[in-house]
Design an enzyme around this catalytic site. Structure first.
Site, mmCIF file in Angstrom:
data_model
loop_
_atom_site.group_PDB
_atom_site.id
_atom_site.type_symbol
_atom_site.label_atom_id
_atom_site.label_comp_id
_atom_site.label_asym_id
_atom_site.label_seq_id
_atom_site.Cartn_x
_atom_site.Cartn_y
_atom_site.Cartn_z
ATOM 1 N N LEU A 159 0.803 -1.206 0.000
ATOM 2 C CA LEU A 159 0.000 0.000 0.000
ATOM 3 C C LEU A 159 0.840 1.263 0.000
ATOM 4 C CD1 LEU A 159 -2.687 -1.030 2.657
ATOM 5 C CD2 LEU A 159 -2.883 -1.139 0.165
ATOM 6 N N ALA A 160 1.923 1.264 0.751
ATOM 7 C CA ALA A 160 2.741 2.467 0.875
ATOM 8 C C ALA A 160 4.078 2.101 1.475
ATOM 9 C CB ALA A 160 2.035 3.517 1.740
ATOM 10 N N MET A 197 10.475 4.632 7.431
ATOM 11 C CA MET A 197 10.649 3.725 8.560
ATOM 12 C C MET A 197 10.048 2.349 8.301
ATOM 13 S SD MET A 197 9.510 4.430 12.495
ATOM 14 C CE MET A 197 9.563 3.161 13.746
ATOM 15 N N GLU A 241 6.903 -0.230 5.864
ATOM 16 C CA GLU A 241 6.067 -0.498 4.704
ATOM 17 C C GLU A 241 4.690 -0.932 5.176
ATOM 18 O OE1 GLU A 241 8.725 -2.603 1.391
ATOM 19 O OE2 GLU A 241 8.973 -3.529 3.372
ATOM 20 N N LYS A 254 1.969 -3.659 9.000
ATOM 21 C CA LYS A 254 2.976 -2.593 9.017
ATOM 22 C C LYS A 254 4.293 -3.235 9.412
ATOM 23 C CE LYS A 254 4.181 1.828 11.130
ATOM 24 N NZ LYS A 254 3.780 2.866 12.113
ATOM 25 N N ASP A 291 0.302 13.740 15.819
ATOM 26 C CA ASP A 291 0.350 13.661 14.358
ATOM 27 C C ASP A 291 -1.050 13.650 13.758
ATOM 28 O OD1 ASP A 291 1.603 13.617 11.904
ATOM 29 O OD2 ASP A 291 1.973 11.458 11.907
#
Length: 282
Positions: free
Chosen positions: A26-27, A31, A33, A53, A159
């Site tokens: 996905l991205a 740090m 993936e 993740k 964040d």
């Protein structure tokens, strides 16, 4: 669930990852993936989508990054709220830590707002208020969360931004990415000279390396609400050389001047949330 800055992603073939199958990347960020993954698929026909993740392999032996990664799980497992994406598992695969996270079938608020801009249509005010209301409910829960001994976790997300607010196709709202959160549980030490979080949504005190509390998160929510109503972030057109100063010492144009359609009472609430002095905020 976090969403690092998406880069150009290579073609991906499904692969086994412990008891999961990684279906698509996905991205990828600096740090870790993110992968869309599937749990199950055996003879019983059980299948469940989730998000994996995974820390980048080159960082897996860096104690600071590993500790920061596990801090996120340590915080998330304490949280159980309908508007906070849930952590399903913290594990290790091939000597690299990973998180299995709740999959949300939808879009993040950044993409929704960008699509509205493309169409030249403002987001409906009722939709915006509903989304932000859910975010505030999630933060209120997280800010007040206590441990098993009744002590406050003193959690601050640090964040909050449109990419970290997901809206599912069923209308659910999920706050994600507690990877930068600070709490009493946090063990990783953050370099005080490094600015964490997305700079455009930082509170003035965070940008100036000052201590932050829950009012810093509320400032970020105020910026999100301002942007969604006005159709533009108050700092997005600034040159980079000026941006750092303006984030740390904001002078934001009143919302009622930028968005006359916004009711006066709501505009006043947004501007109070955006007070440069935390003592003047909610």
């Amino acid at each position: 669930m976090t969403q690092p800055q998406t880069q150009r992603l290579r073609p991906f073939s499904p692969m086994r990852f412990g008891r999961y199958t990684l279906v698509a990347r996905l991205a990828q960020g600096g740090m870790g993936e993110l992968f869309l993954a599937q749990l199950g698929g055996g003879g019983q026909g059980f299948q469940k989508l989730c998000v994996i993740k995974r820390m980048l392999p080159q960082l897996a032996h860096d104690p600071e990054f590993v500790e920061r990664f596990t801090d996120e799980a340590r915080v998330l497992v304490k949280l159980s709220h309908g508007s906070i994406a849930q952590v399903l598992e913290l594990g290790t695969h091939d000597d690299s830590p990973f998180l299995a996270l709740e999959y949300v079938d939808g879009k993040d608020l950044r993409r929704i707002a960008a699509r509205a801009r493309e169409l030249g249509k403002p987001l409906p005010l009722g939709f915006v208020i509903q989304i932000v209301g859910r975010v505030l409910e999630a933060l209120s829960y997280a800010h007040r969360k206590r441990d098993d001994d009744g002590r406050e976790l003193q959690l601050v997300h640090r964040d909050i931004s449109p990419p970290n607010i997901l809206v599912s196709y069923e209308g659910e709202v999920k706050v994600i990415d507690f990877g930068l959160a600070r709490s009493r549980l946090s063990a990783a030490r953050t370099n005080p000279r490094s600015l964490l979080g997305k700079f455009l949504y930082m509170s003035p005190e965070q940008a100036r390396h000052r201590p932050v509390d829950r009012r810093s998160d509320l400032y970020a929510v105020g910026l999100c609400l301002y942007e969604l109503i006005a159709g533009a972030h108050p700092f997005e057109s600034l040159p980079p050389a000026e941006l750092m100063t303006r984030v740390a010492q904001p002078n934001i144009r009143p919302l009622h001047e930028v968005a006359p359609r916004c009711p006066g009472g709501l505009a006043d609430i947004v501007m109070r949330a955006l007070a440069p002095d935390p003592e003047a905020r909610f």
